[in-house]
Write a protein that holds these residues in place. Structure first.
Motif, PDB file in Angstrom:
ATOM      1  N   GLU A   1       0.844  -1.100  -0.129  1.00 21.69           N
ATOM      2  CA  GLU A   1       0.077   0.135   0.048  1.00 21.69           C
ATOM      3  C   GLU A   1       0.750   1.408  -0.060  1.00 21.69           C
ATOM      4  O   GLU A   1       0.529   2.398  -0.567  1.00 21.69           O
ATOM      5  CB  GLU A   1      -0.809  -0.102   1.202  1.00 21.69           C
ATOM      6  N   LYS A   2       1.928   1.176   0.558  1.00 24.26           N
ATOM      7  CA  LYS A   2       3.077   2.166   0.455  1.00 24.26           C
ATOM      8  C   LYS A   2       4.295   1.921   0.209  1.00 24.26           C
ATOM      9  O   LYS A   2       4.714   0.773   0.037  1.00 24.26           O
ATOM     10  CB  LYS A   2       2.908   3.049   1.751  1.00 24.26           C
ATOM     11  N   SER A   3       5.146   3.005  -0.002  1.00 25.87           N
ATOM     12  CA  SER A   3       6.490   2.525  -0.549  1.00 25.87           C
ATOM     13  C   SER A   3       7.449   1.574   0.626  1.00 25.87           C
ATOM     14  O   SER A   3       7.185   1.713   1.767  1.00 25.87           O
ATOM     15  CB  SER A   3       7.423   3.906  -0.594  1.00 25.87           C
ATOM     16  N   PHE A   4       8.241   0.993  -0.034  1.00 32.32           N
ATOM     17  CA  PHE A   4       8.934  -0.341   0.497  1.00 32.32           C
ATOM     18  C   PHE A   4       8.286  -1.476   1.216  1.00 32.32           C
ATOM     19  O   PHE A   4       8.729  -1.929   2.132  1.00 32.32           O
ATOM     20  CB  PHE A   4       9.995   0.475   1.595  1.00 32.32           C
ATOM     21  N   GLU A   5       7.054  -1.417   0.707  1.00 29.35           N
ATOM     22  CA  GLU A   5       6.302  -2.560   1.047  1.00 29.35           C
ATOM     23  C   GLU A   5       6.380  -3.788  -0.181  1.00 29.35           C
ATOM     24  O   GLU A   5       6.082  -2.960  -1.134  1.00 29.35           O
ATOM     25  CB  GLU A   5       4.921  -2.370   1.583  1.00 29.35           C
ATOM     26  N   VAL A   6       6.349  -5.010   0.029  1.00 29.20           N
ATOM     27  CA  VAL A   6       6.404  -5.913  -1.030  1.00 29.20           C
ATOM     28  C   VAL A   6       5.764  -6.980  -0.794  1.00 29.20           C
ATOM     29  O   VAL A   6       5.550  -7.552   0.320  1.00 29.20           O
ATOM     30  CB  VAL A   6       7.944  -6.271  -1.536  1.00 29.20           C
ATOM     31  N   VAL A   7       5.367  -7.516  -1.732  1.00 29.26           N
ATOM     32  CA  VAL A   7       4.843  -9.007  -2.039  1.00 29.26           C
ATOM     33  C   VAL A   7       5.748  -9.924  -2.543  1.00 29.26           C
ATOM     34  O   VAL A   7       6.111  -9.615  -3.535  1.00 29.26           O
ATOM     35  CB  VAL A   7       3.217  -9.072  -2.762  1.00 29.26           C
ATOM     36  N   ALA A   8       5.788 -11.104  -1.971  1.00 27.85           N
ATOM     37  CA  ALA A   8       6.666 -12.003  -2.541  1.00 27.85           C
ATOM     38  C   ALA A   8       6.178 -13.139  -3.266  1.00 27.85           C
ATOM     39  O   ALA A   8       5.215 -13.654  -3.001  1.00 27.85           O
ATOM     40  CB  ALA A   8       7.746 -12.725  -1.539  1.00 27.85           C
ATOM     41  N   GLY A   9       6.801 -13.403  -4.406  1.00 30.81           N
ATOM     42  CA  GLY A   9       6.297 -14.394  -5.514  1.00 30.81           C
ATOM     43  C   GLY A   9       6.424 -15.687  -4.622  1.00 30.81           C
ATOM     44  O   GLY A   9       7.236 -15.898  -3.801  1.00 30.81           O
ATOM     45  N   ASN A  10       5.700 -16.822  -5.026  1.00 29.46           N
ATOM     46  CA  ASN A  10       5.684 -18.173  -4.066  1.00 29.46           C
ATOM     47  C   ASN A  10       7.115 -18.755  -4.270  1.00 29.46           C
ATOM     48  O   ASN A  10       7.720 -19.333  -3.333  1.00 29.46           O
ATOM     49  CB  ASN A  10       4.627 -19.159  -4.711  1.00 29.46           C
ATOM     50  N   THR A  11       7.831 -18.799  -5.439  1.00 31.74           N
ATOM     51  CA  THR A  11       9.029 -19.492  -5.624  1.00 31.74           C
ATOM     52  C   THR A  11      10.015 -18.667  -4.540  1.00 31.74           C
ATOM     53  O   THR A  11      10.743 -19.152  -3.853  1.00 31.74           O
ATOM     54  CB  THR A  11       9.712 -19.545  -6.848  1.00 31.74           C
ATOM     55  N   VAL A  12      10.021 -17.343  -4.695  1.00 27.11           N
ATOM     56  CA  VAL A  12      11.037 -16.413  -4.007  1.00 27.11           C
ATOM     57  C   VAL A  12      10.949 -16.687  -2.593  1.00 27.11           C
ATOM     58  O   VAL A  12      11.739 -16.867  -1.921  1.00 27.11           O
ATOM     59  CB  VAL A  12      10.707 -15.044  -4.268  1.00 27.11           C
ATOM     60  N   ALA A  13       9.592 -16.808  -1.856  1.00 28.83           N
ATOM     61  CA  ALA A  13       9.340 -17.089  -0.539  1.00 28.83           C
ATOM     62  C   ALA A  13       9.873 -18.287   0.011  1.00 28.83           C
ATOM     63  O   ALA A  13      10.486 -18.454   1.064  1.00 28.83           O
ATOM     64  CB  ALA A  13       7.960 -16.635  -0.204  1.00 28.83           C
TER      65      ALA A  13
END
Length: 423
Positions: free
Chosen positions: A134-146
């Protein structure tokens, strides 16, 4: 005594002949099955990943490189483009969706992609836990990356400059926080750490924070001066935003007319280039196709040589065992049964060789998958036999059967009395 057991004993009695025949069959089958599966899965993966987009707009350079970097994320970008330059394209009536993407950093070799939430929607990416950024420097991680990096909700990490896993400058002043983990999609999304565009801009806008701090510090006597210059500051900010850069713009057309007209217009009248992912991937597969045909041609030649090897092996066996065949005739075996014995030996050899080659081919796919997963983020699946491989099995059996029949012609001319008297 069963004919199948007798055929097996005849086959293993000549271990060198058996080894050479099996080796040729194994090589040909493993080559063909490996190439079939790799080309099929590669084509499927590429088409699945480019499906959401009809056109990519980026900096001048190689159109294939632009597609590989911006859509498939397996190459370096051709450069950056100004955000204000793509504004006209985004508003074009032929365009249904235009999503800006920007990157330049990584975390342990996995790319951090700045884009809009709509990017995830086009790949039908859903959260398995947490929420979207929702704001800067927040990320969602792809399944493989996680899974590979062991990332969990609330974890923080520092990105490194560049797309390689080592050697980049760490941006320790801007740590990212994981707010969500995505379900597996089987697409490039699984290999990415996704955030908003502002995060990418802020990471690379060195010294900008200091500029704003100085601009926010005022004396009490400067209030009227600030009000007088408010318009000028707003214009300055707008100009500053206009200077923002993105890596590329991913476009989906409303009408096929867009694909006909827009790429040419962009390439001829702007400082950017437009590339069509479908066309570039087709061209890439065409280049790979010539190599695939060459390997399949070599494998076919080896398969024919293996058929010749089976023919020579059976012919030699029948000639060396003429006395044994004559005795079998005396014990009641008919000519047709002796022929079945030779055919069983050839077919048994072909079945063992084909199965061995199939398993070696699948093992090769597994080994290559480990490399491609680490290097490019794309893995290959170990699947069961498909229609092409079943057809190859039929061809292998046909070649073995033909070789056995040709080698067994002397059985029909077997003179039992003469053969036993000459023994």
């Amino acid at each position: 005594m069963k004919l199948s057991y007798l055929a097996y004993r005849n086959m293993v009695s000549k271990p060198l002949n058996l080894f050479l025949s099996l080796l040729l069959l194994l090589l040909s089958v493993s080559l063909v099955t490996f190439v079939i599966q790799v080309s099929k899965q590669l084509d499927g993966q590429l088409n699945k990943n480019i499906a959401p987009f009809d056109m990519v707009v980026g900096a001048k350079g190689s159109p294939l490189q632009l597609v590989l970097s911006s859509v498939l994320h397996i190459d370096v970008p051709t450069g950056n483009i100004k955000l204000n330059e793509v504004a006209i394209i985004q508003r074009h009536p032929f365009i249904q969706t235009a999503i800006p993407v920007s990157y330049g950093d990584n975390y342990k070799g996995y790319r951090i992609l700045g884009t809009e939430v709509r990017y995830l929607d086009l790949y039908n990416a859903q959260l398995t836990e947490g929420r979207l950024y929702e704001k800067s420097f927040e990320v969602v991680a792809g399944n493989t990356v996680a899974q590979k990096l062991g990332l969990k909700m609330g974890d923080s990490f520092v990105s490194s400059h560049g797309l390689a896993s080592s050697g980049g400058e760490a941006h320790e002043e801007h740590p990212f926080v994981v707010t969500g983990i995505l379900k597996s999609t089987g697409t490039v999304v699984d290999q990415l750490l996704i955030t908003n565009l502002e995060s990418i801009w802020e990471v690379h806008d060195h010294g900008e924070d200091e500029h704003h701090e100085e601009g926010d510090t005022h004396k009490e006597g400067d209030t009227h001066e600030e009000d007088d210059n408010h318009e000028e500051e707003v214009e300055t900010l707008e100009e500053h935003d206009a200077e923002k850069e993105i890596t590329s713009l991913l476009v989906k057309f409303k009408s096929p007319l867009g694909m006909v007209q827009l790429p040419r217009f962009i390439n001829e009248n702007t400082s950017m280039q437009a590339a069509l992912p479908g066309f570039e991937v087709q061209r890439l597969m065409g280049l790979l196709g010539s190599g695939v045909q060459t390997v399949n041609g070599i494998a076919l030649v080896i398969l024919l040589v293996s058929g010749l090897s089976i023919f020579i092996s059976l012919l030699k066996t029948i000639r060396e065992r003429r006395q044994e065949l004559a005795l079998l005739r005396i014990y009641g075996l008919r000519t047709g049964q002796l022929l079945r014995l030779a055919l069983l030996e050839g077919l048994l050899l072909a079945i063992i060789g084909f199965l061995s080659g199939w398993f070696v081919g699948r093992f090769s796919i597994w080994a290559v998958s480990l490399y491609t997963q680490d290097s490019y983020g794309y893995g290959l699946q170990i699947t069961g036999p498909d229609k092409m491989e079943l057809f190859l099995f039929g061809v292998t059996m046909a070649i073995a059967l033909m070789s056995a029949l040709l080698a067994s012609r002397s059985i029909f001319k077997l003179n039992v009395a003469k053969t036993l008297s000459d023994a």
